[in-house]
Design an enzyme around this catalytic site. Sequence first.
Site, PDB file in Angstrom:
ATOM      1  N   CYS A   1       0.848  -1.184   0.000  1.00  0.00           N
ATOM      2  CA  CYS A   1       0.000   0.000   0.000  1.00  0.00           C
ATOM      3  C   CYS A   1       0.889   1.241   0.000  1.00  0.00           C
ATOM      4  CB  CYS A   1      -0.947   0.089   1.183  1.00  0.00           C
ATOM      5  SG  CYS A   1      -2.074  -1.296   1.307  1.00  0.00           S
TER       6      CYS A   1
ATOM      7  N   ARG B   1       3.488  -0.058  -5.109  1.00  0.00           N
ATOM      8  CA  ARG B   1       3.273  -0.640  -3.783  1.00  0.00           C
ATOM      9  C   ARG B   1       1.940  -1.384  -3.682  1.00  0.00           C
ATOM     10  NH1 ARG B   1       6.757   1.231  -0.058  1.00  0.00           N
ATOM     11  NH2 ARG B   1       5.364   0.620   1.626  1.00  0.00           N
TER      12      ARG B   1
ATOM     13  N   TRP C   1      -2.872  -2.544  -1.711  1.00  0.00           N
ATOM     14  CA  TRP C   1      -2.592  -3.946  -1.998  1.00  0.00           C
ATOM     15  C   TRP C   1      -3.388  -4.721  -0.957  1.00  0.00           C
ATOM     16  CZ3 TRP C   1      -0.071  -8.131   0.495  1.00  0.00           C
ATOM     17  CH2 TRP C   1       0.212  -9.203  -0.343  1.00  0.00           C
TER      18      TRP C   1
ATOM     19  N   ASN D   1      -1.119   1.616   5.816  1.00  0.00           N
ATOM     20  CA  ASN D   1      -0.311   0.579   5.173  1.00  0.00           C
ATOM     21  C   ASN D   1       0.142  -0.382   6.273  1.00  0.00           C
ATOM     22  OD1 ASN D   1       3.136   0.652   4.001  1.00  0.00           O
ATOM     23  ND2 ASN D   1       1.660  -0.970   3.861  1.00  0.00           N
ATOM     24  N   GLY D   2      -0.276  -1.639   6.173  1.00  0.00           N
ATOM     25  CA  GLY D   2       0.127  -2.605   7.204  1.00  0.00           C
ATOM     26  C   GLY D   2      -1.048  -3.480   7.589  1.00  0.00           C
TER      27      GLY D   2
ATOM     28  N   GLU E   1      16.274 -17.870 -10.328  1.00  0.00           N
ATOM     29  CA  GLU E   1      15.924 -16.465 -10.534  1.00  0.00           C
ATOM     30  C   GLU E   1      15.260 -16.275 -11.914  1.00  0.00           C
ATOM     31  OE1 GLU E   1      15.431 -14.008  -8.888  1.00  0.00           O
ATOM     32  OE2 GLU E   1      15.614 -12.275 -10.193  1.00  0.00           O
TER      33      GLU E   1
ATOM     34  N   LYS F   1      11.469 -14.827 -12.552  1.00  0.00           N
ATOM     35  CA  LYS F   1      11.183 -13.671 -13.417  1.00  0.00           C
ATOM     36  C   LYS F   1      10.081 -14.025 -14.407  1.00  0.00           C
ATOM     37  CE  LYS F   1      12.563 -11.116 -11.657  1.00  0.00           C
ATOM     38  NZ  LYS F   1      13.412 -11.043 -10.505  1.00  0.00           N
TER      39      LYS F   1
ATOM     40  N   GLU G   1       6.552 -14.496 -12.647  1.00  0.00           N
ATOM     41  CA  GLU G   1       5.903 -13.334 -12.019  1.00  0.00           C
ATOM     42  C   GLU G   1       5.399 -12.308 -13.022  1.00  0.00           C
ATOM     43  OE1 GLU G   1       8.215 -10.728  -9.419  1.00  0.00           O
ATOM     44  OE2 GLU G   1      10.037 -11.315 -10.445  1.00  0.00           O
TER      45      GLU G   1
ATOM     46  N   HIS H   1      15.283 -37.712 -10.770  1.00  0.00           N
ATOM     47  CA  HIS H   1      14.613 -38.162  -9.542  1.00  0.00           C
ATOM     48  C   HIS H   1      13.138 -37.788  -9.544  1.00  0.00           C
ATOM     49  CE1 HIS H   1      18.412 -39.457  -7.960  1.00  0.00           C
ATOM     50  NE2 HIS H   1      18.937 -38.270  -8.267  1.00  0.00           N
TER      51      HIS H   1
ATOM     52  N   LYS I   1       5.575  -4.103  -5.019  1.00  0.00           N
ATOM     53  CA  LYS I   1       7.027  -3.995  -4.946  1.00  0.00           C
ATOM     54  C   LYS I   1       7.557  -4.197  -3.537  1.00  0.00           C
ATOM     55  CE  LYS I   1      11.079  -3.027  -6.606  1.00  0.00           C
ATOM     56  NZ  LYS I   1      11.696  -4.124  -7.379  1.00  0.00           N
TER      57      LYS I   1
HETATM   58  C1  F6R Z   1      10.870 -10.545  -7.517  1.00  0.00           C
HETATM   59  C2  F6R Z   1      11.000  -9.619  -6.414  1.00  0.00           C
HETATM   60  C3  F6R Z   1      10.702 -10.105  -5.050  1.00  0.00           C
HETATM   61  C4  F6R Z   1      11.610  -9.414  -4.028  1.00  0.00           C
HETATM   62  C5  F6R Z   1      11.190  -9.803  -2.608  1.00  0.00           C
HETATM   63  C6  F6R Z   1      12.099  -9.199  -1.565  1.00  0.00           C
HETATM   64  O1  F6R Z   1      11.235  -9.969  -8.726  1.00  0.00           O
HETATM   65  O2  F6R Z   1      11.314  -8.471  -6.596  1.00  0.00           O
HETATM   66  O3  F6R Z   1      10.810 -11.487  -4.971  1.00  0.00           O
HETATM   67  O4  F6R Z   1      12.931  -9.783  -4.267  1.00  0.00           O
HETATM   68  O5  F6R Z   1       9.878  -9.386  -2.384  1.00  0.00           O
HETATM   69  O6  F6R Z   1      12.101  -7.813  -1.644  1.00  0.00           O
HETATM   70  P1  F6R Z   1      13.272  -6.956  -0.998  1.00  0.00           P
HETATM   71  O7  F6R Z   1      14.520  -7.251  -1.726  1.00  0.00           O
HETATM   72  O8  F6R Z   1      12.817  -5.541  -1.144  1.00  0.00           O
HETATM   73  O9  F6R Z   1      13.361  -7.381   0.443  1.00  0.00           O
END
Ligand code: F6R
Length: 608
Positions: A2, A27, A75, A101-102, A481, A485, A488, A504, A603
């Site tokens: 949020c 956010r 969010w 937010n929270g 990773e 990507k 998501e 396996h 984010k």
């Molecule tokens: C994926 C992504 C998330 C963050 C995760 C941790 O692309 O960005 O998986 O890596 O939410 O976020 P931070 O690094 O801000 O603690």
Amino acid sequence: MCGIVGYIGGKRAIDFLLDGLTKLEYRGYDSAGVAVNCGGDNIFVEKAVGRLDSLKQKLKNNLPAGNVGIGHTRWATHGRPSDLNAHPHSDCNGNFFVVHNGIIENYLTLKQDLIKRGHKFISETDTEVVAHLIEENYHGDFVLAVRNVLAKIEGSYSLLFMSKFHPDTLIAAKQDNPLIIGIGKDGENFIASDIPAIISYTRNTYILNDGDIAVVQKDKIQFINRQGTPITKKIFHVSWNAEAAEKGGYEHFMLKEIHEQPKAVRNTISPHLNGKVTFNELNWSADFLNNINKIYIVACGTAYHAGLVGKFYIEKLVRKLVEVDLASEFRYRAPIVDENTLVIVVSQSGETSDTLAALKESKRLGAKTLAVTNVVGSSIAREAEFVILTNAGPEIAVASTKAYTTQLILMFMLALYMAQLSNSIPQAEIERLIKLLKKIPAQISETLSDVEPIKTFAQIYGFNDDVFYIGRSLDYCVALEGALKLKEISYIHAEAYAAGELKHGTLALIVEGVPVIALATQKSVYDKTLSNIKEVKARDAVVIAIAAQGNDQLSNYTDHVIFVPDTDELLIPLLTVVPLQLLAYYAAITRGCDVDKPRNLAKSVTVE
Ligand code: F6R
């Protein structure tokens, strides 16, 4: 999650509120809303489910003129995305408005009690209890009412209050979720969850700490703690420029951030190279390091994947045992941590709730703590004993790219720094690795110079339902990773496997035409990886390999090869991840997905 904004001053509040929310939409984007005090009894409120654009559309010909207002981009946690659940929330009589937010953890009990006392709720949110509590605790003193409410609620929050009775005051409070105050020049002040919202208005800010309450007026900002005692805070000057937080000509923030990696990595390296690797902010001694008998790296998501690579670096170069843990697991499983443990938390935002909690728990158990983060002044940066910074600049796209590569390079340098202190590898080897690490920014640029083949693969394979990523050793870490990507942002089901594990169980899923992205750069296990590639090829998978330049024979066993410049196998993850980021990006474009704002994600994950 949020985003919160607030404005108080002499200008039309709605202009800042909408601009600030646009910058904070990363956010959360389940709904958005604003409340603006237009004088007298007139509080203008508008809310809309969905993206901020829906709110803007609703407001189009009806922009309120008031000079005080609050806004929110949501969010969803408690209650589905809807107009009714959108913030701001208010009390029974529309006298108090709040954005949050929270999570208010004890909201159900509070809500039941408030209902018994006659309060009428219209939303399913936890936040609405706060508005009704203010109503109940207000007896003419706005600040006291807020303090009394804070004493009753449990959980995490950044909160911003506005009242019809006090048109000259906004009150902000913080616990575990970020909140900053922007100090305006012309009789105006700003409140926001994050710097990008205010950077085009002011660079002078106050960063709230847990427990802080800010009483914000157009020409005055006062801080108190929850007991009402005044506190003094230092101004924090933001050095980012506004353009850095904008798209700079790229279609999406993600693409811009992928292309910023050479610069971001260079900026992360340069403060720490002075003939050898230096970390003035650590200033550790050989004794300090000797006393550490165990290292944990704790993080979430992409940062966790960076931690997996960090484990290889430290174990290989320093010969110390490293465990990598997901923050959400670590904090609840009574980890074995004491004063001889070093806990390294990795977090781009520095605000991830689980990572922050893991850090606090580690501190409580007596561990030495080190934060690797991108945000100066973030909660994690302030909580950790030691902090080292990735200089990636603001990362706006939800999918992390430049934060990951800068985390990798910083952890590589940290491992070299520890190796220097402990003499765990010969000086000549350190010098060789430093030479190679200096070349990495240019090698990332080279990797980015020809995206056309990757675009084509994305167009061909972007409509498959499943994609598999395989690799061994560090290639496996990067495969994880790459798969994250892809899933998501393109919503394709993608899984990464240690190549040796296929037989396996997973091999059963490999059938004709299934795309398998095979990373084959780790020289120490190359032959084994090649055998695994042959196994999937024998099941008629389509294999796209990622390999170092010079490995020409690989095309005999695969359908396509994407080459990256050659370097040491420890450093090559910084290069191999780049085509995987681009593949995910172009697959998402092919499928018409909203790259920067993937569904259900946000984010900054400031809830558990
Ligand atoms: C994926 C992504 C998330 C963050 C995760 C941790 O692309 O960005 O998986 O890596 O939410 O976020 P931070 O690094 O801000 O603690």
